[in-house]
Design a protein around this motif. Sequence first.
Motif, PDB file in Angstrom:
ATOM      1  N   ARG A  56       0.829  -1.206   0.000  1.00  0.00           N
ATOM      2  CA  ARG A  56       0.000   0.000   0.000  1.00  0.00           C
ATOM      3  C   ARG A  56       0.862   1.255   0.000  1.00  0.00           C
ATOM      4  NH1 ARG A  56      -4.863  -1.195   4.437  1.00  0.00           N
ATOM      5  NH2 ARG A  56      -5.649  -3.130   3.466  1.00  0.00           N
ATOM      6  N   ARG A  57       1.989   1.183   0.716  1.00  0.00           N
ATOM      7  CA  ARG A  57       2.884   2.326   0.816  1.00  0.00           C
ATOM      8  C   ARG A  57       4.248   1.850   1.290  1.00  0.00           C
ATOM      9  NH1 ARG A  57       2.404   4.651   6.427  1.00  0.00           N
ATOM     10  NH2 ARG A  57       1.142   3.172   7.623  1.00  0.00           N
ATOM     11  N   ARG A  58       5.223   2.731   1.251  1.00  0.00           N
ATOM     12  CA  ARG A  58       6.561   2.427   1.733  1.00  0.00           C
ATOM     13  C   ARG A  58       6.691   2.911   3.170  1.00  0.00           C
ATOM     14  NH1 ARG A  58      10.513   1.479  -2.279  1.00  0.00           N
ATOM     15  NH2 ARG A  58      12.126   2.544  -1.094  1.00  0.00           N
ATOM     16  N   ILE A  59       7.178   2.026   4.029  1.00  0.00           N
ATOM     17  CA  ILE A  59       7.365   2.367   5.429  1.00  0.00           C
ATOM     18  C   ILE A  59       8.824   2.141   5.795  1.00  0.00           C
ATOM     19  CG2 ILE A  59       4.981   1.769   5.985  1.00  0.00           C
ATOM     20  CD1 ILE A  59       6.056  -0.835   7.237  1.00  0.00           C
ATOM     21  N   ARG A  60       9.184   2.414   7.044  1.00  0.00           N
ATOM     22  CA  ARG A  60      10.554   2.240   7.520  1.00  0.00           C
ATOM     23  C   ARG A  60      10.663   0.930   8.294  1.00  0.00           C
ATOM     24  NH1 ARG A  60      11.965   7.742  10.585  1.00  0.00           N
ATOM     25  NH2 ARG A  60      14.122   6.979  10.377  1.00  0.00           N
ATOM     26  N   ALA A  61      11.746   0.210   8.031  1.00  0.00           N
ATOM     27  CA  ALA A  61      11.969  -1.090   8.670  1.00  0.00           C
ATOM     28  C   ALA A  61      13.357  -1.130   9.287  1.00  0.00           C
ATOM     29  CB  ALA A  61      11.812  -2.223   7.662  1.00  0.00           C
ATOM     30  N   MET A  62      13.468  -1.814  10.412  1.00  0.00           N
ATOM     31  CA  MET A  62      14.736  -1.927  11.140  1.00  0.00           C
ATOM     32  C   MET A  62      14.884  -3.338  11.679  1.00  0.00           C
ATOM     33  SD  MET A  62      15.873  -0.181  14.759  1.00  0.00           S
ATOM     34  CE  MET A  62      15.539   1.501  14.260  1.00  0.00           C
ATOM     35  N   ALA A  63      16.112  -3.785  11.802  1.00  0.00           N
ATOM     36  CA  ALA A  63      16.403  -5.088  12.397  1.00  0.00           C
ATOM     37  C   ALA A  63      17.117  -4.902  13.727  1.00  0.00           C
ATOM     38  CB  ALA A  63      17.266  -5.924  11.459  1.00  0.00           C
ATOM     39  N   THR A  64      16.846  -5.816  14.648  1.00  0.00           N
ATOM     40  CA  THR A  64      17.556  -5.832  15.919  1.00  0.00           C
ATOM     41  C   THR A  64      17.676  -7.269  16.383  1.00  0.00           C
ATOM     42  OG1 THR A  64      17.719  -4.803  18.109  1.00  0.00           O
ATOM     43  CG2 THR A  64      15.545  -5.586  17.429  1.00  0.00           C
ATOM     44  N   LEU A  65      18.324  -7.483  17.519  1.00  0.00           N
ATOM     45  CA  LEU A  65      18.601  -8.829  18.004  1.00  0.00           C
ATOM     46  C   LEU A  65      17.334  -9.481  18.554  1.00  0.00           C
ATOM     47  CD1 LEU A  65      21.966  -8.090  19.848  1.00  0.00           C
ATOM     48  CD2 LEU A  65      21.633  -8.870  17.512  1.00  0.00           C
ATOM     49  N   HIS A  66      17.284 -10.796  18.413  1.00  0.00           N
ATOM     50  CA  HIS A  66      16.125 -11.550  18.900  1.00  0.00           C
ATOM     51  C   HIS A  66      16.186 -11.670  20.420  1.00  0.00           C
ATOM     52  CE1 HIS A  66      13.223 -14.823  19.392  1.00  0.00           C
ATOM     53  NE2 HIS A  66      12.809 -14.551  18.171  1.00  0.00           N
ATOM     54  N   PRO A  67      15.051 -11.584  21.098  1.00  0.00           N
ATOM     55  CA  PRO A  67      15.063 -11.715  22.573  1.00  0.00           C
ATOM     56  C   PRO A  67      15.691 -13.016  23.064  1.00  0.00           C
ATOM     57  CG  PRO A  67      12.959 -10.877  21.806  1.00  0.00           C
ATOM     58  CD  PRO A  67      13.730 -11.244  20.584  1.00  0.00           C
ATOM     59  N   SER A  68      15.520 -14.112  22.332  1.00  0.00           N
ATOM     60  CA  SER A  68      16.129 -15.377  22.764  1.00  0.00           C
ATOM     61  C   SER A  68      17.651 -15.272  22.778  1.00  0.00           C
ATOM     62  CB  SER A  68      15.698 -16.514  21.834  1.00  0.00           C
ATOM     63  OG  SER A  68      14.302 -16.721  21.921  1.00  0.00           O
ATOM     64  N   TYR A  69      18.214 -14.523  21.837  1.00  0.00           N
ATOM     65  CA  TYR A  69      19.661 -14.306  21.810  1.00  0.00           C
ATOM     66  C   TYR A  69      20.103 -13.487  23.022  1.00  0.00           C
ATOM     67  CZ  TYR A  69      24.211 -12.600  20.216  1.00  0.00           C
ATOM     68  OH  TYR A  69      25.545 -12.276  20.119  1.00  0.00           O
ATOM     69  N   LEU A 105      24.758  -9.029  27.741  1.00  0.00           N
ATOM     70  CA  LEU A 105      25.488  -7.786  27.506  1.00  0.00           C
ATOM     71  C   LEU A 105      25.050  -7.097  26.212  1.00  0.00           C
ATOM     72  CD1 LEU A 105      29.112  -8.768  28.605  1.00  0.00           C
ATOM     73  CD2 LEU A 105      27.405  -7.449  29.875  1.00  0.00           C
ATOM     74  N   GLN A 106      24.452  -7.848  25.281  1.00  0.00           N
ATOM     75  CA  GLN A 106      24.010  -7.267  24.021  1.00  0.00           C
ATOM     76  C   GLN A 106      22.703  -6.484  24.163  1.00  0.00           C
ATOM     77  OE1 GLN A 106      26.011  -7.200  21.729  1.00  0.00           O
ATOM     78  NE2 GLN A 106      27.329  -8.986  21.825  1.00  0.00           N
ATOM     79  N   LYS A 107      22.123  -6.473  25.336  1.00  0.00           N
ATOM     80  CA  LYS A 107      20.893  -5.698  25.541  1.00  0.00           C
ATOM     81  C   LYS A 107      21.126  -4.210  25.306  1.00  0.00           C
ATOM     82  CE  LYS A 107      18.752  -8.851  28.889  1.00  0.00           C
ATOM     83  NZ  LYS A 107      18.251  -9.001  30.278  1.00  0.00           N
ATOM     84  N   ARG A 108      22.350  -3.769  25.503  1.00  0.00           N
ATOM     85  CA  ARG A 108      22.644  -2.355  25.298  1.00  0.00           C
ATOM     86  C   ARG A 108      22.443  -1.963  23.833  1.00  0.00           C
ATOM     87  NH1 ARG A 108      27.856  -2.187  23.228  1.00  0.00           N
ATOM     88  NH2 ARG A 108      28.955  -4.182  23.355  1.00  0.00           N
ATOM     89  N   LEU A 109      22.756  -2.896  22.920  1.00  0.00           N
ATOM     90  CA  LEU A 109      22.548  -2.612  21.506  1.00  0.00           C
ATOM     91  C   LEU A 109      21.065  -2.513  21.179  1.00  0.00           C
ATOM     92  CD1 LEU A 109      25.209  -5.018  19.919  1.00  0.00           C
ATOM     93  CD2 LEU A 109      25.451  -2.584  20.461  1.00  0.00           C
ATOM     94  N   VAL A 110      20.287  -3.433  21.731  1.00  0.00           N
ATOM     95  CA  VAL A 110      18.847  -3.421  21.476  1.00  0.00           C
ATOM     96  C   VAL A 110      18.212  -2.180  22.088  1.00  0.00           C
ATOM     97  CG1 VAL A 110      16.690  -4.694  21.806  1.00  0.00           C
ATOM     98  CG2 VAL A 110      18.810  -5.927  21.340  1.00  0.00           C
ATOM     99  N   TRP A 111      18.731  -1.732  23.213  1.00  0.00           N
ATOM    100  CA  TRP A 111      18.200  -0.524  23.843  1.00  0.00           C
ATOM    101  C   TRP A 111      18.358   0.677  22.913  1.00  0.00           C
ATOM    102  CZ3 TRP A 111      14.887   1.599  26.674  1.00  0.00           C
ATOM    103  CH2 TRP A 111      15.066   2.846  27.268  1.00  0.00           C
ATOM    104  N   ARG A 112      19.501   0.756  22.234  1.00  0.00           N
ATOM    105  CA  ARG A 112      19.696   1.842  21.269  1.00  0.00           C
ATOM    106  C   ARG A 112      18.679   1.753  20.129  1.00  0.00           C
ATOM    107  NH1 ARG A 112      26.203   1.035  20.495  1.00  0.00           N
ATOM    108  NH2 ARG A 112      26.813   1.295  22.692  1.00  0.00           N
ATOM    109  N   ASP A 113      18.429   0.532  19.648  1.00  0.00           N
ATOM    110  CA  ASP A 113      17.474   0.352  18.564  1.00  0.00           C
ATOM    111  C   ASP A 113      16.061   0.710  19.005  1.00  0.00           C
ATOM    112  OD1 ASP A 113      19.705  -0.613  17.267  1.00  0.00           O
ATOM    113  OD2 ASP A 113      19.181  -2.720  17.578  1.00  0.00           O
ATOM    114  N   LEU A 114      15.717   0.363  20.228  1.00  0.00           N
ATOM    115  CA  LEU A 114      14.392   0.702  20.743  1.00  0.00           C
ATOM    116  C   LEU A 114      14.234   2.214  20.895  1.00  0.00           C
ATOM    117  CD1 LEU A 114      13.953  -2.109  23.429  1.00  0.00           C
ATOM    118  CD2 LEU A 114      12.817  -1.944  21.209  1.00  0.00           C
ATOM    119  N   LEU A 115      15.292   2.872  21.318  1.00  0.00           N
ATOM    120  CA  LEU A 115      15.231   4.333  21.426  1.00  0.00           C
ATOM    121  C   LEU A 115      15.040   4.974  20.055  1.00  0.00           C
ATOM    122  CD1 LEU A 115      18.009   5.092  24.094  1.00  0.00           C
ATOM    123  CD2 LEU A 115      15.514   5.135  24.395  1.00  0.00           C
ATOM    124  N   ALA A 116      15.667   4.390  19.024  1.00  0.00           N
ATOM    125  CA  ALA A 116      15.482   4.905  17.665  1.00  0.00           C
ATOM    126  C   ALA A 116      14.034   4.726  17.216  1.00  0.00           C
ATOM    127  CB  ALA A 116      16.427   4.195  16.705  1.00  0.00           C
TER     128      ALA A 116
END
Length: 278
Positions: A238-251, A257-268
């Motif tokens: 229907r339209r173009r939207i924005r998409a982002m990838a981040t780490l899987h919760p199981s990982y 320690l990788q939660k800090r990376l996901v926190w940055r992605d969530l803030l974005a």
Amino acid sequence: MASELQPPSPEALAALLDWYVANDVDVAIEEEAVNRLVARAAEEIAPEPTPRPMPPVFDAAPRAQPSLPIATARTPEAEVLAAREAAASAPTLEALRDALGRFEGCALKTTAKSLVFAQGNPNARVVLVGDPPGRDEDLQGEPFSGAAGPLVDRMLAAIGLSRAEVHLANIVPWRPPGNRAPTPQETAVCRPFLDRQIELVDPDYLICLGPMAAKELLPTTEGLLRIRGQWFPYDTGRRRIRAMATLHPSYLLLQPLQKRLVWRDLLALRAALDEKNA
């Protein structure tokens, strides 16, 4: 005093065995004596059995048997085409779920216990697509219902969202046996249903949780750690939207320690939501 009997020596046993072989002895002595010559004589004088009469033979040609249809499996391309047609014909998410339940073109359905379709808001601004369902998701029939479920809830709550406000889905709706990665054919035949699902929700943002979801939905061949946190275009139909990838919760459960990376992605994501609201 009588001498005790001594067991035969190996040499004596070997000599006895040679004697048996030379005299064609092939049967051991039984409890009662058997006159085998009498049995053989009885066989020699026994009358031959009277042959049974043959059934009459008719010259009439046999009746033709009705031909049975031969079941032929569809090619992988035909299965993908059938999936596209089934997905495109679904006007609502409920109809799409019913179409998936009737679809027989994916081998994963034969080994999974349940269909893991979706959870959350059908009109959400954010769609989260994860890697294939695991054991708990397969048992309960809901995305992110296993050990990673509470972590997903905390991740969303950290940026002011809840599970009821977003739309959760998986890259394929059935659990692959042994939690293996789905094959390219399995992913391809499930992709039309996922595309239609995202189209019907019509979100503003798409978040890929895990490497398999990112590889399938984002226009890049880079690894997840290289592309996480970056925005990519995604066409919903229907339209173009924005998409982002981040780490899987199981990982993250294995690598906290990788939660800090996901926190940055969530803030974005939070910043993008606020910017669109402004």
